[in-house]
Design an enzyme around this catalytic site. Structure first.
Site, short mmCIF file in Angstrom:
data_model
loop_
_atom_site.label_atom_id
_atom_site.label_comp_id
_atom_site.label_asym_id
_atom_site.label_seq_id
_atom_site.Cartn_x
_atom_site.Cartn_y
_atom_site.Cartn_z
N GLU A 93 0.39 -1.20 -0.02
CA GLU A 93 -0.01 -0.46 0.01
C GLU A 93 0.68 1.54 0.12
O GLU A 93 0.35 2.20 0.84
CB GLU A 93 -0.91 -0.26 0.86
CG GLU A 93 -2.04 -1.00 1.33
CD GLU A 93 -2.92 -1.30 1.98
OE1 GLU A 93 -3.26 -0.41 2.93
OE2 GLU A 93 -4.25 -1.98 1.37
N GLU B 70 -4.25 -8.78 -0.98
CA GLU B 70 -5.28 -8.85 -0.03
C GLU B 70 -6.70 -8.20 0.35
O GLU B 70 -6.51 -7.28 -1.06
CB GLU B 70 -4.05 -7.98 1.43
CG GLU B 70 -4.00 -7.35 2.85
CD GLU B 70 -4.14 -6.30 3.06
OE1 GLU B 70 -2.19 -6.27 3.18
OE2 GLU B 70 -4.56 -4.97 3.85
#
Length: 452
Positions: free
Chosen positions: A225, A323
């Site tokens: 991220e 994820e």
């Protein structure tokens, strides 16, 4: 009512049969059906249907890698506090032939929010030579959990695990803010220029250390991220251009020498910006040559069209869902049914838009959605309140609770085996969602979601 079907056509559909039939597995709300075999249904000339599913095995798309979850320190810690019988039950639910048959796993490089505390593999300041590098902390919880999973899987198949490693933050001293978190802003949460090469070496040393522990990585993402810049847990900021340059000038050259078999996955963030990042990184041949493809997360919504755009930027590259999770489940014994539907909807949409595998977040958490060092211990705060997991454990009573989406995942992971190829499927009604595959043993698998 809401139902998940998995239909197995046990012969190639192109074959003409005297008595063709399908095998049906079902998970359904307000029933006891949880990936339950419902029997074999024969096709008949006057078979009464109000919806049709058409499958064309000759129209093929991507080959599938597999399914899995994340071996976080929190998951491994919770697992270690279960007794031997319950520990094996968790392993069997995920990794055995009768369980989900997981074949992939995500392994954080150092700590993430789901670790007991912040740590790196070299906390000695300005150790540019990484002479103090050590992964010994992982030998206590994570390595035993991973090895036990590998052993459980090896009991029934020789197809090896595919592990994907992901970093949350380098050692704080490598960062512009001297902190593992992004405590001020994205603009002061990057790598110091003088440590870019050191950080590539750090990643290489992690891969080597786990390989020495007989846990080889299939791939590594550049950064978890990179746009998130978290205030309360570990992070590192890249934009598409700075990640491209880090891969091109440091990580790619380093790993191509030290670990040429390990794939590099760019991005590793939400689907909203994946095409933008892929365009930048794939557009530079000196970066693109090192990159297998991209990892994606689901936290900004469906955005399946961005996956399709990303695929056609370079059809030789892969897309892996790395994820996903949902908010903490406060009632583990009576979990939300909608969470299972959410997973199935997302996986169907992902796979129909070129995604080759799906890795969930924490494999195991306690009944409070932790431990999680980013939030309050009681996990009831506004900033961070734990997370859900496919299996939640009460360490006091030594009881585990598979959540709804565990069973929804089973319709995919137990039947869409590594090496399966997606095939064309069309539906006669928008009330259903579906994706279909041809498996290596010539079985045709159709997964159908009915949210009505």
């Amino acid at each position: 009512h809401s139902t998940m079907f998995l239909i197995l056509f046990l012969v190639p559909l192109s074959v003409s049969l005297q008595n063709p039939s399908v095998t049906l597995y079902q998970t359904a709300k307000d029933t006891q059906d949880r990936v339950t075999l419902k029997g074999t249904i024969p096709f008949e000339k006057d078979f009464k249907i109000n919806a049709s599913i058409s499958i064309n095995r000759s129209s093929t798309y991507q080959e599938m890698l597999g399914f899995g979850g994340a071996f976080t320190e929190s998951s491994a810690y919770v697992w270690s506090n279960l007794n031997a019988t319950v520990r094996q039950r968790v392993l069997d639910l995920y990794f055995s032939e009768t369980g989900l048959q997981y074949s992939m796993g995500r392994i954080p490089i150092g700590s993430c929010d789901f670790a007991l505390s912040t740590y790196s593999y070299d906390d000695v300041r300005d150790d540019a030579g990484l002479t103090h590098f050590s992964v010994s902390r992982d030998d206590k919880w994570r390595v035993p959990f991973i090895r036990a999973a590998m052993e459980t899987r090896s009991n029934w198949t020789t197809v090896p695990f595919k592990f994907v490693a992901s970093p949350w933050s380098p050692p704080a001293w490598m960062k512009t803010n001297d902190n593992s978190k992004c405590i001020t802003s994205c603009f002061d949460c990057g790598l110091k220029a003088e440590y870019r090469g050191t950080y590539a070496n750090y990643t290489s040393m992690f891969l080597a250390a786990f390989r020495e522990r007989d846990i080889p990585m299939w791939g590594v993402t550049v950064q978890n991220e990179p746009e998130a810049c978290p205030l309360v847990y570990e992070g590192l900021h890249f934009n598409a251009e700075t990640e491209r340059d880090f891969v091109k000038e440091h990580l790619g050259p380093r790993l191509s020498v030290d670990h040429p078999d390990v794939k590099i996955l760019a991005y590793d963030h939400n689907k909203d910006h994946v095409a933008k990042w892929a365009k930048v990184i794939y557009g530079d041949e000196n970066a693109s040559k090192y990159v297998w493809g991209v990892g994606v997360h689901w936290y900004t919504g469906d955005e399946f069209e961005n996956l399709n755009l990303t695929h056609y930027l370079d059809p030789t590259k892969g897309i892996l869902a790395t994820e996903s999770t949902v908010a903490r489940e406060k009632h583990p014994k009576t979990p939300l049914w909608e969470n299972g539907e959410h997973y199935a909807h997302d996986m169907i949409g992902d796979f129909n838009n070129w995604v080759v595998g799906f890795i969930d977040w924490n494999l195991l958490l306690d009944i409070y959605g932790g431990p999680d060092h980013a939030g309050p211990d009681e996990c009831e705060g506004m900033i961070k309140c734990g997370s859900d997991g496919m299996i939640l454990a009460d360490n006091t009573t030594q009881t585990i609770y598979p959540q709804t989406f565990y069973y929804y995942m089973g319709h995919f992971s137990k039947f869409v085996l590594p090496g399966s190829v997606r095939v064309n499927v069309t539906l006669s009604t928008a009330a259903l969602e579906s994706t279909a595959f041809a498996t290596p043993d010539s079985t045709t698998v159709a997964i159908v979601l009915n949210r009505q």
